[in-house]
Design a protein around this motif. Structure first.
Motif, PDB file in Angstrom:
ATOM      1  N   TRP A  55     -36.822  17.464-114.519  1.00 13.45           N
ATOM      2  CA  TRP A  55     -37.799  18.556-114.513  1.00 13.45           C
ATOM      3  C   TRP A  55     -39.112  18.100-113.893  1.00 13.45           C
ATOM      4  CZ3 TRP A  55     -36.792  23.398-114.679  1.00 13.45           C
ATOM      5  CH2 TRP A  55     -35.698  23.867-115.379  1.00 13.45           C
ATOM      6  N   ARG A  56     -39.545  16.878-114.221  1.00 13.49           N
ATOM      7  CA  ARG A  56     -40.778  16.352-113.633  1.00 13.49           C
ATOM      8  C   ARG A  56     -40.619  16.170-112.126  1.00 13.49           C
ATOM      9  NH1 ARG A  56     -40.580  13.073-118.259  1.00 13.49           N
ATOM     10  NH2 ARG A  56     -39.855  11.319-117.002  1.00 13.49           N
ATOM     11  N   ALA A  57     -39.485  15.655-111.713  1.00 15.73           N
ATOM     12  CA  ALA A  57     -39.242  15.463-110.286  1.00 15.73           C
ATOM     13  C   ALA A  57     -39.176  16.809-109.559  1.00 15.73           C
ATOM     14  CB  ALA A  57     -37.942  14.689-110.068  1.00 15.73           C
ATOM     15  N   ALA A  58     -38.544  17.792-110.179  1.00 14.48           N
ATOM     16  CA  ALA A  58     -38.455  19.114-109.552  1.00 14.48           C
ATOM     17  C   ALA A  58     -39.830  19.757-109.435  1.00 14.48           C
ATOM     18  CB  ALA A  58     -37.515  20.020-110.359  1.00 14.48           C
ATOM     19  N   ALA A  59     -40.626  19.669-110.494  1.00 18.09           N
ATOM     20  CA  ALA A  59     -41.977  20.237-110.442  1.00 18.09           C
ATOM     21  C   ALA A  59     -42.814  19.534-109.377  1.00 18.09           C
ATOM     22  CB  ALA A  59     -42.647  20.129-111.809  1.00 18.09           C
ATOM     23  N   GLY A  60     -42.722  18.224-109.313  1.00 16.40           N
ATOM     24  CA  GLY A  60     -43.444  17.473-108.291  1.00 16.40           C
ATOM     25  C   GLY A  60     -42.978  17.825-106.890  1.00 16.40           C
ATOM     26  N   GLY A  61     -41.692  17.982-106.720  1.00 17.41           N
ATOM     27  CA  GLY A  61     -41.163  18.361-105.406  1.00 17.41           C
ATOM     28  C   GLY A  61     -41.622  19.741-104.972  1.00 17.41           C
ATOM     29  N   LEU A  62     -41.656  20.680-105.903  1.00 17.21           N
ATOM     30  CA  LEU A  62     -42.117  22.032-105.570  1.00 17.21           C
ATOM     31  C   LEU A  62     -43.592  22.038-105.179  1.00 17.21           C
ATOM     32  CD1 LEU A  62     -40.319  24.122-108.328  1.00 17.21           C
ATOM     33  CD2 LEU A  62     -39.785  24.037-105.885  1.00 17.21           C
ATOM     34  N   VAL A  63     -44.408  21.309-105.918  1.00 15.64           N
ATOM     35  CA  VAL A  63     -45.837  21.273-105.603  1.00 15.64           C
ATOM     36  C   VAL A  63     -46.072  20.547-104.282  1.00 15.64           C
ATOM     37  CG1 VAL A  63     -48.070  20.401-106.391  1.00 15.64           C
ATOM     38  CG2 VAL A  63     -46.547  21.534-107.976  1.00 15.64           C
ATOM     39  N   ALA A  64     -45.353  19.459-104.036  1.00 18.34           N
ATOM     40  CA  ALA A  64     -45.483  18.743-102.767  1.00 18.34           C
ATOM     41  C   ALA A  64     -45.063  19.635-101.597  1.00 18.34           C
ATOM     42  CB  ALA A  64     -44.642  17.471-102.791  1.00 18.34           C
ATOM     43  N   ALA A  65     -43.995  20.388-101.771  1.00 17.63           N
ATOM     44  CA  ALA A  65     -43.547  21.299-100.719  1.00 17.63           C
ATOM     45  C   ALA A  65     -44.565  22.402-100.477  1.00 17.63           C
ATOM     46  CB  ALA A  65     -42.192  21.907-101.101  1.00 17.63           C
ATOM     47  N   ALA A  66     -45.159  22.917-101.550  1.00 16.47           N
ATOM     48  CA  ALA A  66     -46.162  23.973-101.398  1.00 16.47           C
ATOM     49  C   ALA A  66     -47.388  23.461-100.648  1.00 16.47           C
ATOM     50  CB  ALA A  66     -46.568  24.502-102.773  1.00 16.47           C
ATOM     51  N   ALA A  67     -47.820  22.247-100.968  1.00 18.15           N
ATOM     52  CA  ALA A  67     -48.982  21.670-100.290  1.00 18.15           C
ATOM     53  C   ALA A  67     -48.692  21.414 -98.818  1.00 18.15           C
ATOM     54  CB  ALA A  67     -49.392  20.371-100.979  1.00 18.15           C
ATOM     55  N   THR A  68     -47.537  20.851 -98.532  1.00 13.22           N
ATOM     56  CA  THR A  68     -47.195  20.533 -97.146  1.00 13.22           C
ATOM     57  C   THR A  68     -46.960  21.802 -96.330  1.00 13.22           C
ATOM     58  OG1 THR A  68     -46.205  18.507 -97.983  1.00 13.22           O
ATOM     59  CG2 THR A  68     -45.697  19.095 -95.726  1.00 13.22           C
ATOM     60  N   ALA A  69     -46.389  22.822 -96.943  1.00 15.64           N
ATOM     61  CA  ALA A  69     -46.196  24.094 -96.237  1.00 15.64           C
ATOM     62  C   ALA A  69     -47.534  24.728 -95.882  1.00 15.64           C
ATOM     63  CB  ALA A  69     -45.372  25.050 -97.099  1.00 15.64           C
ATOM     64  N   ALA A  70     -48.486  24.677 -96.797  1.00 12.60           N
ATOM     65  CA  ALA A  70     -49.810  25.228 -96.521  1.00 12.60           C
ATOM     66  C   ALA A  70     -50.497  24.455 -95.404  1.00 12.60           C
ATOM     67  CB  ALA A  70     -50.655  25.206 -97.796  1.00 12.60           C
ATOM     68  N   CYS A  71     -50.373  23.142 -95.432  1.00  7.44           N
ATOM     69  CA  CYS A  71     -50.958  22.308 -94.382  1.00  7.44           C
ATOM     70  C   CYS A  71     -50.313  22.626 -93.026  1.00  7.44           C
ATOM     71  CB  CYS A  71     -50.774  20.833 -94.722  1.00  7.44           C
ATOM     72  SG  CYS A  71     -51.441  19.699 -93.505  1.00  7.44           S
ATOM     73  N   ALA A  72     -48.995  22.782 -93.010  1.00  8.04           N
ATOM     74  CA  ALA A  72     -48.295  23.073 -91.755  1.00  8.04           C
ATOM     75  C   ALA A  72     -48.696  24.437 -91.192  1.00  8.04           C
ATOM     76  CB  ALA A  72     -46.780  23.028 -91.980  1.00  8.04           C
ATOM     77  N   LEU A  73     -48.801  25.447 -92.039  1.00  5.45           N
ATOM     78  CA  LEU A  73     -49.216  26.761 -91.555  1.00  5.45           C
ATOM     79  C   LEU A  73     -50.631  26.734 -90.988  1.00  5.45           C
ATOM     80  CD1 LEU A  73     -47.769  29.283 -94.138  1.00  5.45           C
ATOM     81  CD2 LEU A  73     -47.122  28.990 -91.757  1.00  5.45           C
ATOM     82  N   ALA A  74     -51.529  26.044 -91.682  1.00  7.32           N
ATOM     83  CA  ALA A  74     -52.900  25.944 -91.176  1.00  7.32           C
ATOM     84  C   ALA A  74     -52.920  25.211 -89.836  1.00  7.32           C
ATOM     85  CB  ALA A  74     -53.784  25.223 -92.195  1.00  7.32           C
ATOM     86  N   ALA A  75     -52.138  24.155 -89.714  1.00  8.08           N
ATOM     87  CA  ALA A  75     -52.098  23.393 -88.461  1.00  8.08           C
ATOM     88  C   ALA A  75     -51.524  24.225 -87.319  1.00  8.08           C
ATOM     89  CB  ALA A  75     -51.270  22.116 -88.653  1.00  8.08           C
ATOM     90  N   VAL A  76     -50.451  24.951 -87.599  1.00  9.57           N
ATOM     91  CA  VAL A  76     -49.804  25.746 -86.544  1.00  9.57           C
ATOM     92  C   VAL A  76     -50.698  26.881 -86.076  1.00  9.57           C
ATOM     93  CG1 VAL A  76     -47.931  27.405 -86.181  1.00  9.57           C
ATOM     94  CG2 VAL A  76     -47.439  25.166 -87.065  1.00  9.57           C
ATOM     95  N   TRP A  77     -51.313  27.575 -86.999  1.00  8.82           N
ATOM     96  CA  TRP A  77     -52.150  28.700 -86.592  1.00  8.82           C
ATOM     97  C   TRP A  77     -53.479  28.245 -85.999  1.00  8.82           C
ATOM     98  CZ3 TRP A  77     -50.708  32.234 -91.248  1.00  8.82           C
ATOM     99  CH2 TRP A  77     -49.519  32.910 -90.951  1.00  8.82           C
ATOM    100  N   ALA A  78     -53.874  27.011 -86.280  1.00  7.23           N
ATOM    101  CA  ALA A  78     -55.108  26.494 -85.672  1.00  7.23           C
ATOM    102  C   ALA A  78     -54.840  25.881 -84.303  1.00  7.23           C
ATOM    103  CB  ALA A  78     -55.762  25.464 -86.587  1.00  7.23           C
ATOM    104  N   GLY A  79     -53.688  25.208 -84.149  1.00  9.79           N
ATOM    105  CA  GLY A  79     -53.462  24.485 -82.903  1.00  9.79           C
ATOM    106  C   GLY A  79     -52.106  24.633 -82.268  1.00  9.79           C
ATOM    107  N   GLY A  80     -51.252  25.481 -82.794  1.00 10.18           N
ATOM    108  CA  GLY A  80     -49.951  25.712 -82.165  1.00 10.18           C
ATOM    109  C   GLY A  80     -48.879  24.740 -82.654  1.00 10.18           C
TER     110      GLY A  80
END
Length: 173
Positions: free
Chosen positions: A65-90
């Motif tokens: 459960w701890r690993a799953a929660a950590g994985g979900l939060v890590a994925a959410a953070a990285t997805a947000a970073c990727a969207l910001a990067a793509v919309w800022a610079g392609g």
């Protein structure tokens, strides 16, 4: 996650966004929807990995459960970073982020210091490692590290906001 980011950075998607944003919605709502889609896809992968591990009987339930929660939060953070990067610079920035996440971000600041030594390049690399989402930091999520959790939550919220701002700026052009 990166597939969603590449799709979000494509010219065809930008054309569809022009139509989408003529309807009563905001760029932040569009960014939030894209982030949710990327996070849901990553969440499925984390769920399958944890279920596979649980099925083999190799780990206790609390650790999974701890690993799953950590994985979900890590994925959410990285997805947000990727969207910001793509919309800022392609898509080029999404490719750079991909290489960073899967190659460089595994090494923590001490390893980068040992390889690069002192100097401007080492300082810049250390700053990038401290700021961007990284495997070295998010591996600590499963153990409840408050610094890792704060960093991931800040990237999830800040990345979606930055993606919304980048989309709004793109729409004004």
């Amino acid at each position: 996650m990166l597939a969603v980011a590449f799709t979000a950075g494509a010219d065809s998607d930008r054309a569809a966004l022009a139509l989408t944003l003529t309807h009563p919605t905001t760029p932040l709502a569009v960014a939030l929807g894209r982030w949710l889609a990327a996070s849901a896809i990553a969440g499925l992968c984390v769920g399958v990995a944890c279920a596979t591990r649980a099925g083999s009987g190799g780990a206790e339930a609390a650790a999974l459960w701890r690993a799953a929660a950590g994985g979900l939060v890590a994925a959410a953070a990285t997805a947000a970073c990727a969207l910001a990067a793509v919309w800022a610079g392609g898509n080029a920035l999404a490719g750079v982020l991909f290489l960073y996440v899967f190659v460089i971000s595994h090494f923590g600041p001490p390893a980068i210091d040992a390889v690069l030594g002192d100097g401007v390049v080492a300082w810049i690399a250390g700053a990038v490692l401290q700021v961007l989402p990284g495997v070295w930091r998010y591996a600590k999520l499963a153990y409840g590290d408050p610094g890792a959790w704060a960093h991931a939550v800040a990237w999830a919220a800040g990345g979606v906001s930055a993606a919304g701002l980048a989309l709004a700026r793109w729409m004004r052009r």
